[in-house]
Design a protein around this motif. Structure first.
Motif, PDB file in Angstrom:
ATOM      1  N   UNK A  20       0.830  -1.201   0.000  1.00 58.05           N
ATOM      2  CA  UNK A  20       0.000   0.000   0.000  1.00 58.05           C
ATOM      3  C   UNK A  20       0.864   1.251   0.000  1.00 58.05           C
ATOM      4  N   UNK A  22       3.897   1.413  -1.076  1.00 54.73           N
ATOM      5  CA  UNK A  22       4.515   1.464  -2.395  1.00 54.73           C
ATOM      6  C   UNK A  22       3.591   2.164  -3.390  1.00 54.73           C
ATOM      7  N   UNK A  23       2.328   1.796  -3.373  1.00 60.07           N
ATOM      8  CA  UNK A  23       1.365   2.414  -4.279  1.00 60.07           C
ATOM      9  C   UNK A  23       1.278   3.917  -4.038  1.00 60.07           C
ATOM     10  N   UNK A  24       1.193   4.290  -2.752  1.00 62.05           N
ATOM     11  CA  UNK A  24       1.066   5.715  -2.441  1.00 62.05           C
ATOM     12  C   UNK A  24       2.294   6.484  -2.904  1.00 62.05           C
ATOM     13  N   UNK A  80       4.464   5.551  -5.292  1.00 62.85           N
ATOM     14  CA  UNK A  80       4.600   5.503  -6.747  1.00 62.85           C
ATOM     15  C   UNK A  80       3.700   6.535  -7.409  1.00 62.85           C
TER      16      UNK A  80
END
Lengths: 315, 244, 313, 304
Positions: free
Chosen positions: D288, D290-292, D294
């Motif tokens: 999560x 990582x997503x934020x 990226x």
């Protein structure tokens, strides 16, 4: 106000604790003893795997330990090489965890060779018997590369033939004819870090894996051993001690009835009685008992102290 | 002399156990200095040389190895690296976020790539049967002296004791996982019970981890003691004094 | 095999799509909830004991006028763990900046150092006390594990820190920090994403964040919609995993009771003599482990290509 | 020999030029200048554009891995084969650039190391120039750093040359080798080991202080730890197990109470599973986050 016995037991000053620990780990070193021991299944499998290598086999070894864990890893490293030398194996060594590791491995082999020279035994020569492929940064990517494209990953790496400038490692007798990781009948990993996980993720299923890990890693390694992703492992000091005993007496050797170490699962596996087998494991393992016992006693003392103090409060 | 230096350095670092003192401070700074120096050496010899320089300029042909071409685009990494150095500028410090952003972007992208690779097999391994397939025996019978066929027959069954262990295993995973649910307001007693149990089961796990780690830590201490008493004192200093 | 089937992509063949699907599902959970939270939906987070201790710890440091020490873990390069740790430290530094309390942030890695330096300076600027910021309070110590440990323990002892925060990736050195800080009576808040180090923090520290309480921390402390939404998304995913485990376990339990006469290896079914069903025969196991049938695809060969091994002759 | 070598020289393309050729150096220098110009250009970027610029670079770098994961991978690709269609052209390119992209993190982190060293130098040089009471130690630090760099590189250059192989043998060592050996093996490695083993002391004092039967949780932790500790003492578990074997007399149920079995059971049943439970959460947290990162959804330093 002076505390009662209970409070005193609860609050021994730290320097005294430390002093006792130093004594407990020093004095027994001067008095080598034998402790009864039954090697664990995983170490027996580890030994059996090494002994099952045909003479002259090529072995890929990932050496990922340095001075900081020399207490455990060096013992394992030395024992493994003693066995590999007996199997006349050819070993390709590389590292992925720490830039120091290739150097440390090289020094450890040199040390073994010096000992062998003193005893007029043939040495285990760089280039002809083993090559040092060097350090690969970014362990995960490196192991992936080695698993998928060994030629590409090791390509351009150089090592030293005797008395000549460095040459491409693939010219060495060790890597002759090797093009992929499956060409090695065994991959060994001697590690103190999580590079073993990467090896399982990327290499398992392609070629058999066997590990020598530090004590902390035993729990996670046990998981791989149970799921048969690795064929055997030697864990912590106990593993090293087991290995040294196995080298000495073999399994079901000379026959099952009289053997010192028995196994239902394994057949007869030779041992090599030789005082040289005794290494770091035999030297340190008895002392470990005193240290562990001290730990248990201190925990009990602390708790007894707490109870005494509580009783004292009530009265 | 090398060993003596090692012993003195070891004792120097140990002296902090008593209290912080000048001796420790000396060796702490030597340690930090050597480590920083070594990092500077390894930076080029182990990382940049092989991974960057050799790829950027290529390598010449040598006995047994073909030449490789140089990929000049690697030079672009220099300005990106330099951008980090703007961090000390009061006005342009935002530029230092670019190289950091690239590293973080690479890391984050990889998370998406590896997440299932790492955790998928673990979820699969958690799905263990929790009912026995046979009631012939409550526990796994001894496998002593069985023929291979009989052995595989025994291994293909799930016995009661295994089923219980599997149940405990699954229960632990699930209750631990539910302990870490943060955004659900728990009102039901049963769920609260599971969460508390999750915490207790966690503690068993932590206790076991603690136990396994102690062995290694003590081994390393024993190794140091061996180094000081046996390698240095008994085999090094003693023969020298007694003139052997 | 028709080409249309071949070109669906190696990673999607057989049950390979399942992993991709799950990853995208988790990503969707997170993104949808971030949207919900941004849309002004008030989402609940339960109390996390270790995090309430942060204010208390800084308060005590201020009373004593001694520095607060922070270590964002020993990540090899900057990653989410280090960023998350520095983000929590930004919260800590903000309070410290208000009370003019000295801080010390020790970095293991130059990239983390760069990020921390920038972030903490920003915090002081946005609090309007940029002059109180000393760039040397965020420092790089060493990037060798035990040299770092020696350096930080030396700092703890010399500066007599009143509060210490160890959050992030910690390995063996965790206990060196924790016991050193304990010996001078500092109040400690700690967390390691490495599960094997958590017991040592539990033994030696005052407050410990276990597992992903660490990731929940910034959402809990700041209640920023993006973070809270993401946390809820993570919870949905956890719930999904729990359901999958419960459902899969029950399914496996009943499937494995039977016997089977066929077996699937490398994607191909074959008849075998009757035997007990194994774990690998179950539906769930087949779903999780894609089995790829060997397919041959002919492609033209690059004329410039020199096969490996032949060049050296 | 010469024609053979020429035959081996790999084909050049727009992106790769032969070693030491003037084309390579020209292109390299042009690239460098372009890069530096872009960097200088960034100094004049308007404040509004700053966030998008950083977000752009972050997104592009992450997108590579995401694309590598999602883009259809070619089936049965053999070395030397050419792609059949556009989809494959992209996937071949993605797979081939993997080796290049993988090293970016290492290289960039390497370049940033200078900042770390700068921080060290700054702190210690300030101490020395101000005559701080610990100035002596700062001098010690800088001196040992200098020595290590000097001997480290000197030894490395020695080993690159013709004499490299001879240096495996101690008899051929010169001053440089002894110097490096003293600093690296004699001091650095030993201090590493010493600092690691200090943990043994701390583990004892922490266990003594914290392992008390105070609460249910502490008691559970304590008893699990004690059992595992006992099982690690080969002599104790040997004696215990022999006794159990004698009592059991072949009864498989009682055999389960061997100390090694009990410890193994705790590990397999509870340790592995609790680690797994925690790791699921941690893994999701990382994904999560990582997503934020990226997608640059998070404000930097958002803990504030």
């Amino acid at each position: 106000m002076k505390g009662n016995l209970g409070e005193k037991l609860q609050s021994l000053p730290k320097p005294i604790l430390y002093l006792i620990l130093i004594l407990a780990t020093s004095i027994p070193l001067f008095f080598p003893t034998e402790v009864p021991n039954e090697p664990v299944e995983s170490t027996k499998d580890f030994y059996a795997t090494l002994m099952a290598l045909p003479e002259g086999s090529k072995v890929l070894l990932m050496s990922d330990w340095t001075g900081s864990t020399r207490g455990e890893s060096k013992g394992a490293f030395r024992s493994i090489f003693k066995i590999l030398i007996r199997r006349k194996a050819k070993v390709a060594i590389y590292s992925a965890a720490d830039p120091q590791a290739p150097r440390v491995a090289q020094d450890a082999i040199n040390e073994l060779n010096m000992e062998r020279k003193r005893k007029n035994l043939p040495t285990f020569d760089r280039w002809n018997d083993w090559v040092n492929i060097g350090y690969f940064p970014n362990a995960e990517a490196a192991i992936n590369g080695i698993a998928n494209d060994l030629k590409g990953a090791f390509g351009g790496r150089k090592d030293f033939p005797p008395n000549s400038p460095p040459r491409d490692v693939f010219q060495s007798p060790v890597l002759q004819g090797v093009t992929k990781v499956e060409d090695f009948p065994l991959m060994l990993v001697i590690t103190a870090s999580k590079t073993s996980n990467f090896a399982v993720e990327r290499v398992s299923g392609r070629t058999p894996l066997a590990f020598a890990v530090t004590g902390v890693m035993v729990p996670e390694t046990q998981v791989f051993y149970q799921s048969k992703q690795i064929v055997g492992y030697c864990g912590g000091l106990k593993g090293v001690y087991d290995l040294e005993q196995l080298m000495e007496s073999g399994v079901n050797f000379p026959d099952k009835a009289t053997a010192k170490i028995k196994s239902d699962k394994l057949g007869t596996i030779e041992g090599f009685p030789d005082p040289d087998n005794k290494g770091q494991g035999t030297r340190y393992y008895p002392t470990l008992h005193y240290a562990l016992a001290l730990m248990i006693i201190m925990i009990i003392l602390g708790n007894v102290g707490m109870f005494l103090a509580k009783r004292g409060d009530k009265s | 002399m090398r060993i003596t230096a090692g012993v003195i350095a070891t004792i120097g670092l140990y002296s902090v156990l008593w209290k912080e003192n000048k001796f420790y401070r000396f060796f702490e700074h030597v340690f930090l200095g050597l480590a920083a120096g070594w990092t500077m050496v390894a930076l080029w010899t182990e990382t940049l040389k092989a991974n960057w320089w050799d790829k950027m300029v290529g390598t010449p042909a040598e006995t047994g190895a073909a030449a490789t071409n140089g990929m000049f685009a690697y030079a672009l990494l220099i300005p990106f690296g330099l951008m980090g150095y703007f961090v000390f500028s009061k006005k342009h410090n935002w530029i230092s976020r670019i190289p950091i952003g690239i590293i973080l972007g690479l890391w984050s992208g990889q998370q998406v790539q590896v997440w299932w690779n790492t955790y998928g097999p673990q979820i699969d391994a958690t799905l263990k049967p929790i009912l026995p397939t046979t009631w012939d025996s409550l526990i796994v019978p001894s496998t002593n002296g069985l023929t291979p066929e009989q052995l595989s027959q025994v291994q293909s069954q799930i016995y009661f004791s295994q089923a219980v262990n599997n149940f405990l295993f699954t229960l632990t995973v699930v209750s631990v996982l539910s302990y870490f649910l943060f955004s659900f307001e728990v009102k039901s007693k049963a769920v609260k019970g599971i969460n508390t149990m999750g915490r207790y089961l966690l503690m068993i796990g932590f206790g076991a981890i603690f136990g396994s780690t102690v062995m290694m830590r003590f081994t390393l201490l024993i190794d140091r003691m061996h180094f000081i008493w046996i390698e240095w004192l008994r085999d090094g200093v003693f023969p020298m004094i007694s003139g052997r | 095999m028709p080409l249309s089937e071949v070109y669906i992509g190696e990673q999607y063949r057989d049950s390979g799509w399942f992993g991709v699907f799950m990853t995208l599902l988790v990503a969707a959970f997170v993104l949808v909830n971030i949207r919900r939270a941004r849309g002004g939906k008030d989402l609940y987070i339960r109390r996390i004991a270790g995090l309430n201790a942060i204010d208390e710890a800084i308060g005590r440091a201020t009373e004593m006028g001694k520095p607060v020490l922070m270590v964002p873990g020993l990540s090899d390069t900057i990653n989410a763990i280090a960023v998350q740790a520095v983000n929590i430290f930004a919260y800590v530094s903000r309070i410290a900046a208000r009370f003019a309390n000295p801080i010390l942030l020790c970095c293991y890695n130059a990239a983390v150092y760069t990020y921390a330096q920038e972030t903490i300076r920003d915090v002081y600027q946005s609090e309007g006390v940029a002059d109180r910021y000393d760039p040397d309070s965020v420092r790089f110590v060493s990037d060798r594990q035990f040299a770092f440990a020696a350096g930080v323990s030396g700092l703890i002892l010399r500066e007599q820190t009143a509060a210490t925060f160890f959050l992030g990736e910690f390995y063996a050195e965790s206990l060196i920090f924790a016991e050193t800080a304990n010996s001078i009576g500092a109040i400690q808040v700690a967390s390691s994403t490495e599960t094997t180090q958590t017991p040592f923090f539990i033994a030696a520290c005052d407050y410990v964040l276990i597992g992903d309480e660490f990731y929940a921390a910034s959402a809990y402390l700041t209640r920023q919609p993006v973070l809270v939404g993401s946390l809820v998304g993570q919870d949905w995913s956890k719930l999904m995993i729990i359901l999958m485990i419960v459902f899969g376990t029950i399914l496996n339990t009943f499937e494995i009771q039977g016997k089977t006469t066929s077996e699937r290896t490398k994607g191909v079914w074959s008849q075998i003599p009757e035997r007990n069903k194994k774990q690998s025969d179950t539906f769930m196991s087949q779903l999780f482990k894609p089995q790829l049938e060997k397919v041959k695809v002919e492609r033209p060969i690059d004329p410039n290509y020199v096969p490996e091994g032949e060049a050296a002759k | 020999m010469i024609p053979l070598l020429q035959a081996q020289a790999p084909a050049t393309s727009f992106w790769s030029e032969a070693f030491n050729s003037s084309e390579l150096w020209t292109k390299l220098i042009i690239t460098l200048i372009v890069g530096l110009v872009v960097m200088v250009g960034l100094l004049y970027a308007p404040i509004r554009a700053r966030k998008p610029i950083v977000a752009f670079f972050t997104f592009i770098s992450g997108a590579y891995w995401v694309l590598l994961y999602l883009w259809p991978k070619p089936i049965d690709r053999q070395p030397g084969e050419m792609p059949l269609n556009t989809v494959e052209t992209v996937s071949f390119w993605l797979a081939d650039s993997n080796n290049v992209v993988v090293s970016f993190t290492q290289i960039l982190t390497g370049f940033l190391l200078g900042l770390g060293i700068f921080s060290l130098l700054k702190i210690h040089l300030t101490k020395i120039s101000k005559g701080h009471k610990d100035a002596f130690f700062s001098i010690v630090l800088l001196a040992s750093m200098g020595l290590m760099i000097w001997f480290g590189y000197a030894d490395w250059f020695d080993r690159l040359g013709e004499r490299g192989a001879m240096l495996d043998n101690r008899d051929n060592w010169g001053f440089t080798q002894y110097g490096r050996d003293f600093l690296f093996e004699g001091l650095l490695q030993q201090m590493d080991a010493a600092m690691f083993s200090v943990i043994a002391f701390y583990i004892l004092s922490a266990a003594y202080r914290a392992f008390r039967v105070r609460s249910v949780e502490a008691t559970i932790l304590l008893s699990a730890a004690l059992l595992v500790l006992l099982s690690l003492m080969g002599a104790v578990s040997f004696v215990w197990d022999e006794n159990v074997k004698a009592i059991a007399n072949g009864n498989p149920f009682i055999l389960n109470f061997q100390l090694t079995e009990v410890a193994q059971w705790i590990r397999n049943t509870f340790q592995t599973s609790s680690i797994r439970g925690i790791q699921f959460g941690v893994g999701l947290g990382a994904l999560a986050m990582g997503l934020r990162l990226w997608l640059s959804l998070e404000k930097p330093g958002s803990g504030s």
